[in-house]
Design a protein around this motif. Sequence first.
Motif, mmCIF file in Angstrom:
data_model
loop_
_atom_site.group_PDB
_atom_site.id
_atom_site.type_symbol
_atom_site.label_atom_id
_atom_site.label_comp_id
_atom_site.label_asym_id
_atom_site.label_seq_id
_atom_site.Cartn_x
_atom_site.Cartn_y
_atom_site.Cartn_z
ATOM 1 N N ASP A 116 0.694 -0.994 0.081
ATOM 2 C CA ASP A 116 0.091 0.027 -0.124
ATOM 3 C C ASP A 116 0.722 1.159 -0.120
ATOM 4 O OD1 ASP A 116 -1.738 1.811 0.371
ATOM 5 O OD2 ASP A 116 -2.541 1.245 2.234
ATOM 6 N N LYS A 118 0.164 3.972 0.787
ATOM 7 C CA LYS A 118 -0.058 5.045 1.895
ATOM 8 C C LYS A 118 0.796 4.697 2.948
ATOM 9 C CE LYS A 118 -3.625 7.732 0.703
ATOM 10 N NZ LYS A 118 -3.499 8.940 0.308
ATOM 11 N N LEU A 119 1.127 3.311 2.855
ATOM 12 C CA LEU A 119 2.085 3.033 4.076
ATOM 13 C C LEU A 119 3.505 3.549 3.822
ATOM 14 C CD1 LEU A 119 1.298 -0.828 4.494
ATOM 15 C CD2 LEU A 119 0.598 0.932 5.913
ATOM 16 N N ALA A 121 4.107 6.564 2.297
ATOM 17 C CA ALA A 121 3.997 7.553 2.430
ATOM 18 C C ALA A 121 3.795 7.942 3.938
ATOM 19 C CB ALA A 121 2.758 8.203 1.813
ATOM 20 N N ALA A 122 3.259 7.088 4.720
ATOM 21 C CA ALA A 122 3.376 7.224 6.295
ATOM 22 C C ALA A 122 4.520 7.424 6.609
ATOM 23 C CB ALA A 122 2.145 6.342 6.945
ATOM 24 N N SER A 123 5.318 6.201 6.255
ATOM 25 C CA SER A 123 6.712 6.161 6.725
ATOM 26 C C SER A 123 7.435 7.329 6.506
ATOM 27 C CB SER A 123 7.409 4.831 6.281
ATOM 28 O OG SER A 123 8.628 4.654 6.490
ATOM 29 N N ALA A 124 7.386 7.899 5.234
ATOM 30 C CA ALA A 124 8.021 9.199 4.993
ATOM 31 C C ALA A 124 7.636 10.417 5.890
ATOM 32 C CB ALA A 124 7.897 9.393 3.505
ATOM 33 N N THR A 125 6.207 10.391 5.981
ATOM 34 C CA THR A 125 5.878 11.630 6.979
ATOM 35 C C THR A 125 6.238 11.263 8.394
ATOM 36 O OG1 THR A 125 3.980 10.499 7.551
ATOM 37 C CG2 THR A 125 3.851 11.803 5.514
ATOM 38 N N VAL A 137 9.367 -1.339 6.355
ATOM 39 C CA VAL A 137 7.872 -1.485 5.890
ATOM 40 C C VAL A 137 7.833 -2.311 4.499
ATOM 41 C CG1 VAL A 137 6.098 -0.176 5.101
ATOM 42 C CG2 VAL A 137 7.313 0.697 6.982
ATOM 43 N N LEU B 69 3.840 14.800 -0.602
ATOM 44 C CA LEU B 69 3.744 13.531 -1.423
ATOM 45 C C LEU B 69 3.527 13.822 -3.043
ATOM 46 C CD1 LEU B 69 1.527 11.632 1.094
ATOM 47 C CD2 LEU B 69 3.858 11.445 0.621
ATOM 48 N N VAL B 95 9.621 14.713 1.895
ATOM 49 C CA VAL B 95 8.761 14.395 2.867
ATOM 50 C C VAL B 95 9.174 14.359 4.097
ATOM 51 C CG1 VAL B 95 6.557 12.930 3.476
ATOM 52 C CG2 VAL B 95 7.308 13.364 1.019
ATOM 53 N N ALA B 96 10.176 13.574 4.454
ATOM 54 C CA ALA B 96 10.644 13.146 5.628
ATOM 55 C C ALA B 96 11.180 14.480 6.457
ATOM 56 C CB ALA B 96 11.732 12.085 5.592
ATOM 57 N N VAL B 100 5.771 17.389 8.762
ATOM 58 C CA VAL B 100 4.227 17.699 8.671
ATOM 59 C C VAL B 100 3.793 16.047 9.146
ATOM 60 C CG1 VAL B 100 2.482 17.884 6.988
ATOM 61 C CG2 VAL B 100 4.486 19.208 7.224
ATOM 62 N N PHE B 104 -3.691 9.686 7.629
ATOM 63 C CA PHE B 104 -4.438 9.131 6.165
ATOM 64 C C PHE B 104 -5.787 8.861 6.622
ATOM 65 C CE2 PHE B 104 -0.031 8.830 5.437
ATOM 66 C CZ PHE B 104 -0.022 9.477 4.159
ATOM 67 N N ALA B 108 -3.169 3.800 7.409
ATOM 68 C CA ALA B 108 -2.061 3.370 7.146
ATOM 69 C C ALA B 108 -1.298 3.070 8.162
ATOM 70 C CB ALA B 108 -1.346 4.392 6.109
ATOM 71 N N PHE B 110 0.926 0.152 9.940
ATOM 72 C CA PHE B 110 1.822 -0.567 9.689
ATOM 73 C C PHE B 110 1.195 -1.981 10.056
ATOM 74 C CE2 PHE B 110 4.916 2.794 10.203
ATOM 75 C CZ PHE B 110 4.663 3.315 8.773
ATOM 76 N N HIS B 112 1.936 -5.106 10.106
ATOM 77 C CA HIS B 112 2.929 -6.091 10.786
ATOM 78 C C HIS B 112 3.678 -5.676 11.993
ATOM 79 C CE1 HIS B 112 5.299 -3.217 8.371
ATOM 80 N NE2 HIS B 112 6.504 -3.711 9.016
ATOM 81 N N TYR B 121 7.415 4.483 15.906
ATOM 82 C CA TYR B 121 8.251 4.095 14.419
ATOM 83 C C TYR B 121 8.794 5.551 14.079
ATOM 84 C CZ TYR B 121 8.892 3.283 9.593
ATOM 85 O OH TYR B 121 9.576 2.897 8.397
ATOM 86 N N ARG B 167 0.690 7.962 16.590
ATOM 87 C CA ARG B 167 1.850 7.693 15.946
ATOM 88 C C ARG B 167 2.510 8.953 15.131
ATOM 89 N NH1 ARG B 167 1.546 3.824 10.534
ATOM 90 N NH2 ARG B 167 0.576 5.707 9.900
#
Lengths: 226, 386
Positions: A116, A118-119, A121-125, A137, B69, B95-96, B100, B104, B108, B110, B112, B121, B167
């Motif tokens: 996904d 979005k996962l 993207a979420a990691s990057a944010t 991820v 993004l 992004v990183a 910000v 979502f 989103a 994780f 696992h 995280y 998170r």
Amino acid sequence: MAIDWQTFWLTLQLAFAVSVLLLLLGLPIAYWIAFSSWRWKFLVQAIVALPLVLPPTVLGFYVLVALGPRSPLGRWSISLTGHTLAFTFSGLVIGSVIYSLPFAVQPFAASFAGVDRKLIAASATLGASSVRTFFRVIAPLSVPGLVTGAALSFAHTMGEFGVVLMVGGNIPGVTRTVSIDIYDRVQAADYAGANQTALALLILCFVLLMIVYGFHRKASVLNSVQ
Amino acid sequence: MNAHPAVHNGVGAVNPAAETRLGCRIQKRFAGQQNFAVDVAFEAAAGFTILFGASGAGKTTLLDCVAGLTRPDDGRIAIGDRAVFDSSSGVNLPVADRHVGYVFQNLALFPHMTAEQNVSYGLNHLRSDARRQRTTAMLQAFRIAHLSGRNVRDISGGERQRVALARTLVTDPQLLLLDEPLAALDSPTKSHIIDDLQQWNRTQGIPILYVTHSRDEVFALGESVIVLEAGRILRQGTPHEVMTAPLQETVAQLAGFENIFDAVVEAVSPDRGTMTCRLSGDGGSTSIETPLVRGGVGTAFRVGIRAGDILLATALPRALSARNIIPGRIVSLDQRDVMISARVQCAVEMEVHLTLAARDSLQLEVGREVWLVIKTHSCHLMQRAT
């Protein structure tokens, strides 16, 4: 004549070396194929898929030429070791890696692309670099695809014939693999030996694929819990 | 890995750099979509700014541009005095590096990882003891400490929502983007989470862009509302300004006017601040008194009336302040949740909302003759959509 277990051992060594190399080499290629938006990406995809359709003799011939004394790679090898890579175990590994490349890269890329977005993207944010995102991820969520790719390249290398014959020849203990051995026995009218060897190879490959599909079933059961 | 330059204060501490503002000017076109482009410019102060609009209005695209993004074609995005994107000077922070926070719509999480692993995280830059401490504090602040070891696949929707917020917030973002994060929740769960979020932001003082298409959320959260349509800002202001007196019909539909009709001005009483309009529909026409707006006799408007603003009487009411009493007949009664939606045919067909108790005590049923009672100021006049 009974089964020549030396050829089995050599074939397993070759398949193992190829699988490990394809994990190292295939992961970045697959990552790039899955996530690049370069417009000419399809060219790279076509090149990677080429060994799927090319006769092994054609591939083996070009690898042989590329490893031979007239090529830059061959000259470099001679300057380093005194001989070319043709008709050596290393040469066999190189040929097999190229031959099995799509069997590793395609399942890898498919599973990366299935993660996904979005996962990611979420990691990057959350401040993660793309390397961290990959290892924390993308890769953990792609384990079934990674196992499939590694197992398929292992099994595919176990059974290859044309490339080995062209690049490696038939040197016992160095380049004589199981499939070459079977061919040899048939040529020598040793049908009983050929049958035993072929059956052993068949069972080995079947068990390997059974493990892969069994693993997939377990993974898909896990995923459906989501 | 990533050394965050931002000052990390513990959960609950007062942020000295409070009152960060977001300045945002974005132009973005999409290949193959000639008739859609995002073109907006706005400022958002600390606190909630609601982005309100139908799906496809460009809300998520806007958030994606701010988060990095999606790359805008042109514009400037600054958080406080820190430009994270500026097409004129070629700034485009990854992004990183933007700090910000983004929750979502599908959260989103994780899949696992456990709840605790999800929350920790974004704290990879901290030493493991500091990391554990902050994660625990955040889990407690969002009332999910008891879930820390559970896999996020095995917890409820509201709990997943809390994990997703925790998170993101644990990283001390300088701006928070929330894309309909509460859309799937029932209202008590929703308001608890909103309370916790507001509590948290009292100490943080960062701008929060909150995307929703729920009118209730606009009033519950909004200090400021931006109404988007087709990639542009239609209106901007407080919820009251934007939502109670719409000028454009599209806003009216978004703002929850169940009843919207054509109306023509028949008479104007400037001294009383009212006018009389004729409503026409399938069942003939009727006159109603409305507030005075600009436009003389003969001007065509649209009039919007909320279903909840209409009273229903089973006998002709007398001695009432409401100026519009219209006879009609019930054509349908539908139960929605704990509310009844009645359709009443008069000159036009009006939707009226009432309680279950009202239906029972008035013994309402289909075919019953009733009177609709509508206050003058419940009739909202607006220009026709062009």
